[in-house]
Design a protein around this motif. Structure first.
Motif, short mmCIF file in Angstrom:
data_model
loop_
_atom_site.label_atom_id
_atom_site.label_comp_id
_atom_site.label_asym_id
_atom_site.label_seq_id
_atom_site.Cartn_x
_atom_site.Cartn_y
_atom_site.Cartn_z
N VAL A 56 0.86 -1.19 0.00
CA VAL A 56 0.00 0.00 0.00
C VAL A 56 0.89 1.24 0.00
CG1 VAL A 56 -1.69 1.35 1.32
CG2 VAL A 56 -1.96 -1.13 1.11
N THR A 57 0.52 2.20 -0.81
CA THR A 57 1.28 3.45 -0.93
C THR A 57 0.35 4.63 -0.66
OG1 THR A 57 0.84 3.40 -3.31
CG2 THR A 57 2.96 2.54 -2.57
N THR A 58 0.92 5.75 -0.31
CA THR A 58 0.08 6.92 -0.03
C THR A 58 -0.09 7.80 -1.27
OG1 THR A 58 2.04 8.06 0.86
CG2 THR A 58 0.55 6.99 2.44
N THR A 59 0.90 8.62 -1.60
CA THR A 59 0.75 9.56 -2.71
C THR A 59 0.88 8.86 -4.06
OG1 THR A 59 3.10 10.12 -2.88
CG2 THR A 59 1.77 11.38 -1.29
N SER A 60 0.35 9.51 -5.10
CA SER A 60 0.39 8.92 -6.44
C SER A 60 1.81 8.82 -6.99
CB SER A 60 -0.50 9.74 -7.40
OG SER A 60 -0.18 11.11 -7.36
N MET A 61 2.71 9.72 -6.57
CA MET A 61 4.11 9.62 -7.02
C MET A 61 4.76 8.33 -6.50
SD MET A 61 3.03 12.86 -6.57
CE MET A 61 3.49 13.27 -4.90
N ILE A 62 4.51 8.02 -5.23
CA ILE A 62 5.08 6.81 -4.64
C ILE A 62 4.44 5.57 -5.28
CG2 ILE A 62 5.46 5.51 -2.52
CD1 ILE A 62 5.30 8.18 -1.00
N THR A 63 3.14 5.63 -5.52
CA THR A 63 2.44 4.51 -6.16
C THR A 63 3.07 4.20 -7.51
OG1 THR A 63 0.37 5.14 -5.07
CG2 THR A 63 0.20 3.66 -6.95
N GLN B 55 -1.58 -0.96 -4.07
CA GLN B 55 -2.80 -0.17 -3.91
C GLN B 55 -2.42 1.22 -3.39
OE1 GLN B 55 -6.46 -2.38 -2.40
NE2 GLN B 55 -4.82 -3.55 -1.44
N GLY B 56 -2.77 2.25 -4.14
CA GLY B 56 -2.50 3.62 -3.72
C GLY B 56 -3.71 4.22 -3.02
N LEU B 57 -3.46 4.97 -1.97
CA LEU B 57 -4.56 5.61 -1.23
C LEU B 57 -5.03 6.90 -1.89
CD1 LEU B 57 -3.40 5.25 2.49
CD2 LEU B 57 -4.83 3.70 1.16
N MET B 58 -4.10 7.66 -2.46
CA MET B 58 -4.41 9.00 -2.96
C MET B 58 -4.29 9.04 -4.49
SD MET B 58 -2.23 11.18 -0.17
CE MET B 58 -2.10 10.58 1.52
N GLY B 59 -5.35 9.49 -5.13
CA GLY B 59 -5.36 9.56 -6.58
C GLY B 59 -5.03 10.94 -7.11
N SER B 60 -5.39 11.18 -8.36
CA SER B 60 -5.14 12.46 -9.02
C SER B 60 -5.85 13.60 -8.31
CB SER B 60 -5.61 12.36 -10.47
OG SER B 60 -5.53 13.60 -11.12
N SER C 241 -3.76 20.31 -7.20
CA SER C 241 -4.33 19.85 -5.93
C SER C 241 -4.68 21.00 -4.98
CB SER C 241 -3.35 18.88 -5.23
OG SER C 241 -2.08 19.48 -5.09
N VAL C 242 -4.61 22.23 -5.48
CA VAL C 242 -4.92 23.42 -4.67
C VAL C 242 -5.98 24.24 -5.40
CG1 VAL C 242 -3.98 25.49 -3.57
CG2 VAL C 242 -2.54 23.46 -3.82
N SER D 108 1.58 19.28 -8.52
CA SER D 108 2.51 19.46 -7.39
C SER D 108 2.46 18.28 -6.43
CB SER D 108 2.20 20.76 -6.66
OG SER D 108 0.84 20.81 -6.25
N ASP D 109 1.38 18.12 -5.70
CA ASP D 109 1.30 17.08 -4.67
C ASP D 109 0.65 15.79 -5.16
OD1 ASP D 109 2.58 18.63 -2.83
OD2 ASP D 109 0.76 19.39 -1.89
N ALA D 110 0.27 15.76 -6.43
CA ALA D 110 -0.35 14.56 -7.00
C ALA D 110 -0.09 14.52 -8.50
CB ALA D 110 -1.85 14.54 -6.73
N LEU D 111 -0.07 13.31 -9.06
CA LEU D 111 0.08 13.15 -10.50
C LEU D 111 -1.26 13.43 -11.20
CD1 LEU D 111 2.16 9.82 -10.63
CD2 LEU D 111 3.01 12.18 -10.62
N GLY D 112 -1.24 13.35 -12.53
CA GLY D 112 -2.46 13.50 -13.30
C GLY D 112 -3.28 12.22 -13.30
N ASN D 113 -4.28 12.18 -14.16
CA ASN D 113 -5.18 11.03 -14.22
C ASN D 113 -4.44 9.77 -14.68
OD1 ASN D 113 -7.52 12.47 -13.45
ND2 ASN D 113 -7.78 13.22 -15.53
N ILE D 114 -4.84 8.64 -14.13
CA ILE D 114 -4.26 7.37 -14.54
C ILE D 114 -4.52 7.15 -16.03
CG2 ILE D 114 -4.43 4.85 -14.28
CD1 ILE D 114 -5.13 5.32 -11.35
N GLY D 115 -3.48 6.73 -16.75
CA GLY D 115 -3.62 6.51 -18.18
C GLY D 115 -3.16 7.68 -19.03
N SER D 116 -3.02 8.85 -18.39
CA SER D 116 -2.52 10.02 -19.11
C SER D 116 -1.01 10.11 -18.94
CB SER D 116 -3.17 11.30 -18.57
OG SER D 116 -2.71 11.58 -17.24
N LYS D 117 -0.36 10.89 -19.82
CA LYS D 117 1.09 11.07 -19.69
C LYS D 117 1.44 11.64 -18.32
CE LYS D 117 5.08 13.39 -21.75
NZ LYS D 117 5.56 14.34 -22.79
#
Length: 304
Positions: A31-38, A52-57, A247-248, A275-284
């Motif tokens: 299990v991971t927290t932020t999307s960068m770590i996931t 499994q990531g806890l935090m999404g885009s 994310s702000v 900044s604190d999260a990546l974009g949508n899954i499947g996008s660059k």
């Protein structure tokens, strides 16, 4: 949050009675927290592990609160990777409750030499937690996570090591591309104004003067004086563009733009940065490499 802590304590108590020895054919449950770590753990683990990531885009880790669904993921994890340095402020209590259970929690920020971290008197850990905005940091963390996975799941050691080497090569190529793009922007134009102070590691690594309207954590709010002071700075330095963060809420930057306009000057909103999260899954932008490249292209094009 107290409700979640209570649920977690009960769940851990029940789970500790049921948890047995992992079947050799079972995949490690991470299990991971932020999307960068996931994204990073998936690149290293590949098909050998379940992630499994806890935090999404678009999720702000500073303000994130664990849901009851998150508790289920956490208590069933074999290992949890999180940023640490108090980035996941609301989850600190949860991880503390798991310390004495048969669940390994690993703060990746703790793997970096403290002398390389950017200090802050205004953040709980006294260090800026936005460590992913220096690719060199991410390389070190890639190696750290790889070593942790090898220790925890030695039967897949060769997989982890091979995937890690491949990913490290991709990060080196990314850094080369970033340097070439940034080199096209004159140094006097490298002033990055964003919604909150998430880009200091980026500024340090790539020679940008970085100014955030809010502090290191989005839990703090910018006041009228902060907005006016930054508006004067933008006018004085003739900054062409300022940036929203995914994310702000964008209202803070829009207020800053309005403050500049009220002083008979104009500043554009140069785009939205991740900044604190990546974009949508499947996008660059849903990958660390794609996000970083998108951010740099957006910044350079807007400030030229």
């Amino acid at each position: 949050m107290k409700k979640i802590i209570t649920i977690l304590i009960v769940a851990l108590a029940l789970f500790s009675c049921k948890k047995g020895v992992k079947n050799e054919n079972q995949k490690l449950n991470v299990v991971t927290t932020t999307s960068m770590i996931t994204d990073l753990v998936k690149n290293i683990g590949g098909d050998a592990i379940e992630v499994q990531g806890l935090m999404g885009s678009g999720i702000d880790p500073h303000l994130y609160k664990a849901s009851e669904g998150d508790v289920t993921k956490l208590v069933n994890a074999d290992v949890i990777f999180y940023n640490g340095l108090h980035l996941e402020g609301k989850l600190v209590e949860v991880f503390e409750k798991m310390e004495h259970q048969d669940i390994k929690t690993i703060a990746i920020g703790e793997s970096l030499d403290k002398s390389t971290l950017i200090g802050s008197d205004y953040f709980a850990s006294n260090y800026d937690p936005h460590i992913w905005f220096n690719v060199e940091n991410w390389k070190l963390i890639t190696t750290f996570i790889t070593n942790q996975l090898v220790t925890i799941d030695p039967k897949n050691a060769n997989v982890f090591k091979a995937n890690s080497e491949t990913y490290l090569a991709k990060l080196s190529k990314l850094e080369d591309r970033l340097q070439k793009t940034i080199a096209t922007l004159a140094k006097e134009k490298r002033i990055l104004v964003t919604a909150h102070d998430a880009f200091s590691y980026f500024g340090q690594a790539y020679e940008f003067n970085v100014v955030g309207l809010q502090g290191l954590s989005t839990a703090t709010e910018a006041g009228v004086q902060d907005v006016q002071k930054l508006a004067n700075f933008i006018i004085e330095k003739e900054v062409k563009a300022i940036f929203v963060e995914s994310s702000v809420p964008k209202r803070t930057i829009e207020a800053l733009q309005a403050a500049v306009k009220s002083k008979d000057h104009e500043v554009a909103i140069g785009g939205t940065l991740f900044s604190d999260a990546l974009g949508n899954i499947g996008s660059k932008e849903g990958t660390y490499i794609g996000m970083f490249e998108y951010n740099v292209n957006t910044i350079v094009n807007a400030l030229k």
